[in-house]
Scaffold this motif. Structure first.
Motif, PDB file in Angstrom:
ATOM      1  N   SER A   7       0.826  -1.205   0.000  1.00 28.17           N
ATOM      2  CA  SER A   7       0.000   0.000   0.000  1.00 28.17           C
ATOM      3  C   SER A   7       0.865   1.261   0.000  1.00 28.17           C
ATOM      4  N   ASN A   8       2.088   1.165   0.525  1.00 26.92           N
ATOM      5  CA  ASN A   8       2.990   2.318   0.502  1.00 26.92           C
ATOM      6  C   ASN A   8       3.364   2.698  -0.926  1.00 26.92           C
ATOM      7  N   TYR A   9       3.493   1.698  -1.821  1.00 26.10           N
ATOM      8  CA  TYR A   9       3.865   1.977  -3.200  1.00 26.10           C
ATOM      9  C   TYR A   9       2.699   2.558  -4.002  1.00 26.10           C
ATOM     10  N   PHE A  10       1.468   2.284  -3.563  1.00 21.49           N
ATOM     11  CA  PHE A  10       0.302   2.731  -4.321  1.00 21.49           C
ATOM     12  C   PHE A  10      -0.367   3.937  -3.670  1.00 21.49           C
ATOM     13  N   ALA A  11       0.388   4.650  -2.844  1.00 20.62           N
ATOM     14  CA  ALA A  11      -0.093   5.920  -2.312  1.00 20.62           C
ATOM     15  C   ALA A  11      -0.123   6.936  -3.460  1.00 20.62           C
ATOM     16  N   PRO A  12      -0.791   8.081  -3.286  1.00 20.85           N
ATOM     17  CA  PRO A  12      -0.792   9.098  -4.350  1.00 20.85           C
ATOM     18  C   PRO A  12       0.639   9.418  -4.797  1.00 20.85           C
ATOM     19  N   LEU A  13       0.857   9.478  -6.096  1.00 21.85           N
ATOM     20  CA  LEU A  13       2.215   9.614  -6.636  1.00 21.85           C
ATOM     21  C   LEU A  13       2.924  10.863  -6.118  1.00 21.85           C
ATOM     22  N   ARG A  14       2.166  11.944  -5.893  1.00 22.85           N
ATOM     23  CA  ARG A  14       2.812  13.182  -5.452  1.00 22.85           C
ATOM     24  C   ARG A  14       3.428  13.047  -4.060  1.00 22.85           C
ATOM     25  N   THR A  15       2.995  12.036  -3.297  1.00 23.52           N
ATOM     26  CA  THR A  15       3.514  11.851  -1.938  1.00 23.52           C
ATOM     27  C   THR A  15       4.713  10.918  -1.892  1.00 23.52           C
ATOM     28  N   LEU A  16       5.038  10.263  -3.001  1.00 27.20           N
ATOM     29  CA  LEU A  16       6.132   9.293  -3.004  1.00 27.20           C
ATOM     30  C   LEU A  16       7.478   9.977  -3.164  1.00 27.20           C
ATOM     31  N   HIS A  17       8.506   9.328  -2.649  1.00 27.62           N
ATOM     32  CA  HIS A  17       9.874   9.738  -2.913  1.00 27.62           C
ATOM     33  C   HIS A  17      10.100   9.709  -4.427  1.00 27.62           C
ATOM     34  N   GLU A  18      10.891  10.663  -4.941  1.00 29.97           N
ATOM     35  CA  GLU A  18      11.062  10.795  -6.384  1.00 29.97           C
ATOM     36  C   GLU A  18      11.512   9.483  -7.028  1.00 29.97           C
ATOM     37  N   ARG A  19      12.423   8.775  -6.378  1.00 28.31           N
ATOM     38  CA  ARG A  19      12.974   7.567  -7.002  1.00 28.31           C
ATOM     39  C   ARG A  19      11.996   6.390  -6.887  1.00 28.31           C
ATOM     40  N   THR A  20      11.227   6.363  -5.808  1.00 30.84           N
ATOM     41  CA  THR A  20      10.171   5.350  -5.715  1.00 30.84           C
ATOM     42  C   THR A  20       9.114   5.609  -6.785  1.00 30.84           C
ATOM     43  N   ARG A  21       8.785   6.867  -6.985  1.00 29.66           N
ATOM     44  CA  ARG A  21       7.813   7.220  -8.025  1.00 29.66           C
ATOM     45  C   ARG A  21       8.316   6.791  -9.401  1.00 29.66           C
ATOM     46  N   ARG A  22       9.598   6.955  -9.639  1.00 31.76           N
ATOM     47  CA  ARG A  22      10.165   6.552 -10.928  1.00 31.76           C
ATOM     48  C   ARG A  22      10.065   5.040 -11.121  1.00 31.76           C
ATOM     49  N   MET A  23      10.269   4.278 -10.048  1.00 34.27           N
ATOM     50  CA  MET A  23      10.187   2.820 -10.159  1.00 34.27           C
ATOM     51  C   MET A  23       8.756   2.368 -10.438  1.00 34.27           C
ATOM     52  N   VAL A  24       7.789   2.882  -9.675  1.00 36.11           N
ATOM     53  CA  VAL A  24       6.411   2.393  -9.829  1.00 36.11           C
ATOM     54  C   VAL A  24       5.794   2.856 -11.145  1.00 36.11           C
ATOM     55  N   THR A  25       6.233   3.998 -11.675  1.00 36.94           N
ATOM     56  CA  THR A  25       5.702   4.440 -12.973  1.00 36.94           C
ATOM     57  C   THR A  25       6.385   3.716 -14.124  1.00 36.94           C
ATOM     58  N   THR A  26       7.593   3.227 -13.914  1.00 36.84           N
ATOM     59  CA  THR A  26       8.260   2.407 -14.927  1.00 36.84           C
ATOM     60  C   THR A  26       7.636   1.022 -14.990  1.00 36.84           C
ATOM     61  N   ALA A  27       7.186   0.513 -13.839  1.00 33.38           N
ATOM     62  CA  ALA A  27       6.586  -0.828 -13.786  1.00 33.38           C
ATOM     63  C   ALA A  27       5.220  -0.838 -14.450  1.00 33.38           C
ATOM     64  N   ALA A  28       4.842  -2.029 -14.894  1.00 35.71           N
ATOM     65  CA  ALA A  28       3.524  -2.213 -15.523  1.00 35.71           C
ATOM     66  C   ALA A  28       2.658  -3.198 -14.746  1.00 35.71           C
ATOM     67  N   SER A  29       3.260  -3.908 -13.790  1.00 31.59           N
ATOM     68  CA  SER A  29       2.487  -4.876 -13.004  1.00 31.59           C
ATOM     69  C   SER A  29       3.230  -5.204 -11.728  1.00 31.59           C
ATOM     70  N   VAL A  30       2.507  -5.759 -10.772  1.00 34.90           N
ATOM     71  CA  VAL A  30       3.103  -6.224  -9.531  1.00 34.90           C
ATOM     72  C   VAL A  30       2.510  -7.596  -9.209  1.00 34.90           C
ATOM     73  N   GLU A  31       3.331  -8.484  -8.696  1.00 36.85           N
ATOM     74  CA  GLU A  31       2.872  -9.817  -8.310  1.00 36.85           C
ATOM     75  C   GLU A  31       3.507 -10.181  -6.984  1.00 36.85           C
ATOM     76  N   TRP A  32       2.925 -11.101  -6.281  1.00 36.81           N
ATOM     77  CA  TRP A  32       3.448 -11.471  -4.968  1.00 36.81           C
ATOM     78  C   TRP A  32       3.307 -12.969  -4.755  1.00 36.81           C
ATOM     79  N   THR A  33       4.119 -13.466  -3.818  1.00 39.98           N
ATOM     80  CA  THR A  33       4.099 -14.879  -3.446  1.00 39.98           C
ATOM     81  C   THR A  33       4.018 -14.967  -1.936  1.00 39.98           C
ATOM     82  N   VAL A  34       3.023 -15.637  -1.429  1.00 34.23           N
ATOM     83  CA  VAL A  34       2.840 -15.802   0.012  1.00 34.23           C
ATOM     84  C   VAL A  34       3.703 -16.971   0.488  1.00 34.23           C
ATOM     85  N   VAL A  35       4.338 -16.809   1.638  1.00 35.90           N
ATOM     86  CA  VAL A  35       5.162 -17.872   2.229  1.00 35.90           C
ATOM     87  C   VAL A  35       4.695 -18.131   3.657  1.00 35.90           C
ATOM     88  N   ALA A  36       5.223 -19.198   4.228  1.00 39.47           N
ATOM     89  CA  ALA A  36       4.748 -19.613   5.551  1.00 39.47           C
ATOM     90  C   ALA A  36       5.302 -18.740   6.665  1.00 39.47           C
TER      91      ALA A  36
END
Length: 628
Positions: free
Chosen positions: A44-73
């Motif tokens: 949820s930290n990555y999907f906060a409003p873009l204007r509130t993100l650190h500049e470099r985090t914003r650059r990463m999430v706008t470069t990305a096109a998808s996110v996936e996750w794997t649950v572990v024990a």
């Protein structure tokens, strides 16, 4: 720019379990891998409003096109999976490591029939036990030469060993006394294996039982008048003491630890690693780290420990770090599983450990400086930096001459400024300038004043020479026109500099500013900064310009303050240069001198009670007592 990412998962879709997540670009390439104890909370930290993100985090999430996750024990499973995926995909936005060099190690090939000791940079020899790393190859050879005097084990090559065992003739190193393996025909395989075990035990902990045992046997042989055996024990004892003397005892003799000193800025970090066994530093290593996202000190430590111990079985009982990561307990469990015994991760807070941490941190700071200056001093890197800067700022030509300005003050007083000059990406210290600013309202006004003074001296004519009465003469260095001005600061400082360029009629000169907090590049009349990639040579060049301008401004300010206090002291009757120097040397600082009593001042050689009272009253702003 839209404020919500199109690939943001629907509400409630992300689980709250521990796991590992991956951001991918449109081509499916993995951009970033991270772990979380609670996936929903972290993502949820990555999907906060873009204007509130650190500049470099914003650059990463706008470069990305998808996110996936794997649950572990468990959290430990997420740590292991994160390490595996970072190693497999080498994501560009994760921490990246640049080893200063390939370090030499001492290796004992325990998997062989007759193990040998050797110098190698290969960390993948099956069954080998490694010691080090060593800063230089000669340091490994020197240690081996001393050790085989006390523990004469095999040093010859595998081919020499096989030939000797097949023919029954000693190997060549054995014939000249440089090899003590079974191939020298002086010991059996079992006897040699016992010496190898002693060799490894000594190197692993510097066990002083060897010193005590050899001393006892030497004295016993001497008492029995077996002086030849006593001499052999004496030589072995001397060799062991020489090895111990090569490394000072920095921690208690039973201490096995790895200590990591870290120095970092917004884009890079350097790690200095001390390998301590038996209380002595047995190995030293430096790592350079490139950072893309804004991560905390604890997160950086987490990544460093994964990197260092991911492929290593040489894990000590204690790991000393400058800051504990959030998942320190999970890291300890992960290391315990790899080591087979308990591992403690701790912060070096006091005593010998804290002192050693300060040493490691100082070495890390020097390594970070070397890492940054190496990139800007290399010709290819400099050329790339100027080209990247030209493209990023939209300049018509590469900025061959760059001037950078910084303002420095002491609580709003004693305002000074510095100008540093880089030509072809290298500093021209003979052309540095400093400025004193008598009256100013704030940093932007100071920047405007300084640039107006600087630009008034820029010549509008040719850059090479001038015609003067039919003769050609070189122009003053201060008259050369830069292609680019860099100011230390964000948009306010850049706008003040742009106003100075307009008012002085030099709008042909390009301008940018570098903001310290996010290392972002600002240009005039632009609402958004230019974000240079962390691997950009241009960013390293601008950083070095900014750091050099800051250093030069601080140096100038300190000189001014020193001159100011000396001027004040010279106003006091009876004080000359020698007594002023004695006062400043004795008290160490002007603050200490101002806060001292007349009795304390009179303790300085050459300062009597009356003069001490005069000095105290003058510095306190009171009346100077009349002298008889």
């Amino acid at each position: 720019m839209a404020d919500v990412l199109p690939y943001k998962p629907r509400q409630g879709e992300i689980p709250t379990d521990p796991g590992v997540y991956r951001f991918r670009d449109a081509d499916g390439r993995v951009l970033y891998v991270g772990k979380a104890k609670n996936l929903r909370q972290r993502l949820s930290n990555y999907f906060a409003p873009l204007r509130t993100l650190h500049e470099r985090t914003r650059r990463m999430v706008t470069t990305a096109a998808s996110v996936e996750w794997t649950v572990v024990a468990t959290d430990v499973d997420s740590l292991q999976l994160e390490y595996m995926w970072i190693k497999e995909f080498d994501p560009p936005f994760n921490v990246r490591y640049r080893d200063d060099k390939s370090y030499p190690f001492m290796a004992i090939t325990l998997g062989d029939e007759a193990p040998r000791v050797m110098v190698t940079r290969n960390r993948r020899i099956p069954g080998a036990r490694y010691f080090g790393p060593y800063p230089k190859v000669w340091a490994v050879h020197e240690t081996i030469d001393l050790m085989i005097k006390a523990f004469p084990i095999r040093t010859c090559s595998d081919s020499s060993y096989r030939r000797a065992m097949q023919t029954g003739r000693p190997c060549f190193p054995g014939q000249i006394g440089k090899c003590g393996g079974p191939c020298s025909m002086t010991v059996t395989i079992d006897e040699h294996r016992a010496m190898v075990d002693d060799f490894v035990a000594f190197m692993a902990g510097g066990d002083e039982r060897f010193t005590r045992d050899l001393t006892k046997r030497m004295l016993a042989a001497s008492a029995a008048m077996d002086y030849e055996a006593a001499a052999k024990f004496r030589d072995k004892l001397t060799a062991i003491e020489a090895v111990l003397g090569k490394s000072a005892l920095v921690l208690p003799a039973d201490e096995d630890a790895d200590l990591f000193g870290v120095a970092e800025d917004e884009l890079s970090a350097a790690v200095h690693h001390f390998v301590i066994r038996g209380g002595r530093v047995r190995g030293v290593r430096s790592l350079a780290v490139d950072k893309e996202l804004d991560i905390s000190g604890g997160e950086l430590v987490d990544q460093i420990l994964q990197r260092v111990y991911g492929d290593s079985s040489d894990i000590p009982r204690r790991v000393l770090v400058p800051a504990l990561p959030d998942d320190a307990a999970e890291l300890e469990q992960w290391l315990r599983e790899r080591r087979g015994r308990r591992v403690e991760i701790a912060v070096a807070q006091r005593g010998q450990r804290a002192e050693l941490m300060r040493t490691a941190t100082l070495n890390a700071q020097q390594a970070l400086l070397r890492h940054k200056t190496r990139r800007t001093s290399d010709y290819v890197a400099r050329t790339q930096a100027l080209t990247d800067l030209q493209e990023a700022l939209g300049m018509e030509e590469a900025p061959l001459r760059i001037e950078c300005f910084d303002i420095s003050h002491l609580g709003g007083t004693n305002v000074v400024a510095s100008m540093v000059v880089f030509e072809d990406g290298l500093p021209r210290k003979d052309q540095y300038r400093s400025f004193n600013i008598a009256e100013t309202t704030d940093d932007t006004d100071s920047m405007y004043q300084v640039l107006m003074r600087r630009l008034a001296r820029v010549d509008s004519g040719p850059d090479s020479a001038e015609e003067d009465g039919g003769e050609e003469r070189r122009r003053p260095r201060f008259a050369y026109r830069p292609q680019l001005l860099v100011v230390d600061g964000g948009q306010p400082q850049v706008q003040a500099a742009a106003r100075a360029l307009r008012d002085s009629g030099h709008t042909e000169i390009a301008l940018c500013g570098i903001a310290k907090r996010l290392e972002e590049i600002w240009v005039p009349d632009d609402d958004f900064p230019v974000i240079l990639p962390r691997t950009s040579e241009a960013l390293y060049l601008v950083q070095r310009l900014r750091d050099e301008a800051h250093r030069f401004a601080i140096t100038h300010q300190r000189k001014r303050r020193r001159r100011d206090i000396q001027t004040v002291l010279r106003e006091i009757p009876g004080l000359g240069d020698a007594r002023i120097k004695a006062l400043l040397t004795h008290f160490g600082s002007v603050t200490a001198l101002r806060g001292s009593s007349p009795e304390q001042i009179s303790e300085v050689a050459g300062i009597g009670p009356v003069l001490a009272s005069t000095i105290h009253a003058h510095l306190a702003g009171g009346q100077v007592p009349a002298t008889r």
